[in-house]
Design an enzyme around this catalytic site. Structure first.
Site, short mmCIF file in Angstrom:
data_model
loop_
_atom_site.label_atom_id
_atom_site.label_comp_id
_atom_site.label_asym_id
_atom_site.label_seq_id
_atom_site.Cartn_x
_atom_site.Cartn_y
_atom_site.Cartn_z
N PRO A 45 0.82 -1.21 0.00
CA PRO A 45 0.00 0.00 0.00
C PRO A 45 0.85 1.26 0.00
O PRO A 45 1.84 1.36 0.74
CB PRO A 45 -0.78 -0.11 1.32
CG PRO A 45 0.09 -0.95 2.20
CD PRO A 45 0.89 -1.86 1.32
N GLY A 46 0.51 2.21 -0.85
CA GLY A 46 1.19 3.51 -0.83
C GLY A 46 0.18 4.57 -0.43
O GLY A 46 0.23 5.13 0.67
N ARG A 47 -0.80 4.77 -1.33
CA ARG A 47 -1.82 5.79 -1.12
C ARG A 47 -2.53 5.64 0.22
O ARG A 47 -2.74 6.63 0.93
CB ARG A 47 -2.85 5.68 -2.25
CG ARG A 47 -3.90 6.76 -2.26
CD ARG A 47 -5.03 6.42 -3.24
NE ARG A 47 -4.56 5.88 -4.50
CZ ARG A 47 -4.40 6.60 -5.62
NH1 ARG A 47 -4.68 7.87 -5.63
NH2 ARG A 47 -3.97 6.01 -6.72
N TYR A 57 -6.28 12.72 -14.12
CA TYR A 57 -7.20 11.58 -13.97
C TYR A 57 -8.64 12.02 -13.73
O TYR A 57 -9.49 11.18 -13.44
CB TYR A 57 -6.81 10.70 -12.77
CG TYR A 57 -5.35 10.34 -12.67
CD1 TYR A 57 -4.74 9.54 -13.63
CD2 TYR A 57 -4.59 10.77 -11.59
CE1 TYR A 57 -3.40 9.20 -13.52
CE2 TYR A 57 -3.25 10.44 -11.47
CZ TYR A 57 -2.67 9.65 -12.43
OH TYR A 57 -1.35 9.31 -12.31
N CYS A 105 -0.99 28.66 -16.24
CA CYS A 105 -1.53 29.27 -17.45
C CYS A 105 -2.31 28.30 -18.31
O CYS A 105 -1.99 28.12 -19.49
CB CYS A 105 -0.40 29.89 -18.24
SG CYS A 105 0.15 31.38 -17.43
N GLU A 106 -3.27 27.63 -17.74
CA GLU A 106 -4.22 26.89 -18.56
C GLU A 106 -5.50 26.65 -17.79
O GLU A 106 -5.47 26.58 -16.55
CB GLU A 106 -3.62 25.60 -19.10
CG GLU A 106 -3.14 24.60 -18.08
CD GLU A 106 -2.55 23.37 -18.77
OE1 GLU A 106 -1.37 23.41 -19.14
OE2 GLU A 106 -3.29 22.38 -18.95
N TYR A 115 0.90 10.82 -4.39
CA TYR A 115 0.94 11.19 -5.81
C TYR A 115 0.68 12.68 -6.06
O TYR A 115 0.17 13.05 -7.10
CB TYR A 115 -0.03 10.31 -6.62
CG TYR A 115 0.23 8.83 -6.40
CD1 TYR A 115 1.41 8.25 -6.87
CD2 TYR A 115 -0.66 8.05 -5.68
CE1 TYR A 115 1.67 6.90 -6.62
CE2 TYR A 115 -0.40 6.70 -5.44
CZ TYR A 115 0.77 6.14 -5.92
OH TYR A 115 1.03 4.83 -5.69
N1 LLP Z 1 2.77 -1.74 -6.06
C1 LLP Z 1 2.96 -1.52 -7.37
C2 LLP Z 1 3.67 -2.52 -8.16
C3 LLP Z 1 2.53 -0.33 -7.96
O1 LLP Z 1 2.74 -0.12 -9.24
C4 LLP Z 1 1.86 0.63 -7.17
C5 LLP Z 1 1.38 1.88 -7.75
C6 LLP Z 1 1.67 0.35 -5.81
C7 LLP Z 1 2.13 -0.84 -5.29
C8 LLP Z 1 1.00 1.32 -4.86
O2 LLP Z 1 -0.31 1.61 -5.20
P1 LLP Z 1 -1.21 2.44 -4.17
O3 LLP Z 1 -1.42 1.57 -2.95
O4 LLP Z 1 -0.50 3.68 -3.83
O5 LLP Z 1 -2.47 2.71 -4.93
N2 LLP Z 1 -0.23 8.31 -9.96
C9 LLP Z 1 -1.45 7.56 -9.77
C10 LLP Z 1 -1.20 6.23 -9.09
C11 LLP Z 1 -0.18 5.38 -9.81
C12 LLP Z 1 0.10 4.13 -9.05
C13 LLP Z 1 1.29 3.43 -9.61
N3 LLP Z 1 1.60 2.22 -8.96
C14 LLP Z 1 -2.44 8.40 -8.99
O6 LLP Z 1 -2.15 9.54 -8.70
O7 LLP Z 1 -3.53 7.94 -8.69
#
Ligand code: LLP
Length: 461
Positions: free
Chosen positions: A319-321, A362, A389-390, A419
């Protein structure tokens, strides 16, 4: 009264809900599902986080600024670890990475997922134990792979036949046996934005399960015997609410695991189910809790392993987000307020698509509140826009703000931990904002604000 005062837009709104439900109390409210746990309105009406007023933060650190509620982030790490006890929880650094964050996740006992040499360098420089790092990416360079092997990175997630060859050559050269996971494309259509779905067949990541490439890759690694194949990996996408995608994906990779056992005689001990767990950006979003997710995934894996007579693999998730997203809000100052008669009110802040590209990229939705005070004025429907500027430079597409919102007000947008800083740009030569971590009454800069000198330092022509 401004355009679109409460009631004027009956039924026309998407994610923010019908206008007639908004009252001044609603507009001033800090809903717990959208804000870090340490945020509340103080007696003077201003928001405070970790007992520090946003007015004090704006004064000391300027605006815009990303404000991290450190206790909230740590609590989310603990919640995932507790829910997924016995699993490895990798924090996905792409969501937001800096040395302080590396230290936070390391102290909390998490692993760390990196996907470039830059993220790897940040992790190593902050003292992340290399064996707790997983290295991703569909096009890792020879230099990046070499560095990862030399550093003793715990798992390298291989993504192509070219990479297997590259890594095998590096391992032979260095006399090492890197532990790898195989990224499998499971053919699941995740219900999310097409740019962030990663498990349908037609895309760049992983080895196709249906097409046979995943099995062929496993066979190649096992037969060559240079790399240590520890398990399979699947990541179906990001900002996902419907857990059925994770469940289907787990079933499919375990099917491949059984095929590998039957054909190659090896039972892989690990299974990584990736990240992608959704968070609430608006009141319309209702994400699963880590405990919920863990319960469902554990059950699917247990049932499937029993049916296939596989030993339970050690699970990992990424998990990241869900860890950093809700722990941060962006603090802006309002610069102009413009009524476009009969259409809407535009509230311009001192940042925009350079610090949060997600609405433009998105169509992501956010919420906002006036942070420096409360107001008894009636709500108006506003669009929060940046200074770029957009016209696509939108931060919050539709939000109810008090009708007396004015230049000098601080405005806060929650849910910006993931992100946003990591995808920030210098568009229009706007220096990127700092990240300020607040904890127990104390605020510290963990990423400093860029300056015009920083921008000019790269300009050597
Ligand atoms: N593991 C892998 C292999 C990934 O590619 C990603 C995210 C994660 C884990 C973590 O995903 P999360 O739990 O954070 O959803 N820029 C986009 C999101 C791109 C995610 C890329 N990979 C946004 O702003 O929504």
């Amino acid at each position: 009264m401004r355009a679109h005062e409460a009631g004027a837009l009956h039924g026309e709104l998407g994610s923010t809900g019908p206008a007639w439900l908004r009252t001044p109390e609603d507009v001033n409210a800090i809903l717990p599902q959208l804000w870090p746990t340490g945020v509340a309105r103080a007696a003077d009406g201003a928001l405070a986080v970790g007992e520090v007023s946003v007015r004090a933060l704006a004064e000391e650190f300027g605006t815009p600024a990303y404000v991290l509620d450190e206790n909230d982030m740590r609590e989310r790490c603990r919640e995932f670890l507790a829910a997924f006890a016995g699993c490895d929880v990798y924090y996905a650094g792409k969501a937001f990475l800096c040395r302080a964050v590396v230290r936070i996740v390391a102290e909390e006992g998490l692993h760390l997922d990196v996907c470039t040499g830059g993220e790897l360098a940040t992790a190593l420089s902050a003292g992340m134990p290399p064996e707790r790092i997983g290295f991703h990416g569909n096009n890792k360079s020879v230099a990046e792979l070499t560095r990862a092997v030399e550093a003793g990175v715990g798992r390298i997630v291989v993504d192509s036949f070219h990479e297997i060859d590259r890594l095998t050559a590096i391992a032979r050269d260095l006399g090492r046996r890197p532990a790898v996971l195989l990224r499998v494309t499971v053919g699941v259509e995740a219900h999310t934005h097409e740019f962030i779905a990663t498990a349908h067949e037609d895309q760049k990541f992983g080895f196709s399960l249906a097409g046979g490439a995943a099995f062929a890759a496993a066979q190649k690694i096992v037969e060559e015997g240079v790399l240590e194949l520890c398990g399979l990996h699947s990541h179906i996408g990001s900002q996902i609410f419907d857990t059925s995608g994770f469940e289907l994906s787990a079933r499919r990779v375990l099917g491949l695991q059984a095929q590998i056992r039957d054909a190659l005689g090896v039972e892989l001990p690990e299974l990584d189910l990736g990240g992608g767990f959704g968070i609430a950006y608006t009141t319309q979003d209702d994400p699963a809790t880590p405990a919920d997710l863990a319960k469902r995934l554990d059950k699917i894996v247990a049932d499937e392993c029993e049916a296939l007579r596989l030993k339970l693999p050690r699970l990992s998730i990424e998990p990241g987000r869900a860890i950093v997203g809700p722990a941060v809000f962006t603090l802006y100052e309002v610069g102009t307020v413009k009524d476009v008669d009969g259409i809407r009110t535009y509230v311009s802040v001192d940042g925009g698509m350079s610090d949060n590209i997600r609405a433009a990229l998105y169509g992501a939705t956010y919420s906002a509140t006036v942070a420096s005070r409360t107001s008894a004025a009636p709500p108006i429907l506003a669009r929060v826009v940046g200074k770029h500027c957009e016209s696509g430079d939108v931060v919050v597409k539709d939000e109810f703000l008090p009708a007396d919102v004015q230049p000098g007000d601080l405005l806060a947008v929650p849910g910006t931990g993931a992100y946003c800083r990591s995808m920030a740009s210098n568009y229009n030569h706007v220096p990127r904002p700092p990240v300020v971590a607040v904890r127990d009454g104390h605020a510290r800069v963990i990423v400093r604000r860029e300056t015009e000198d920083d921008l000019l330092a790269l300009d050597v022509g």
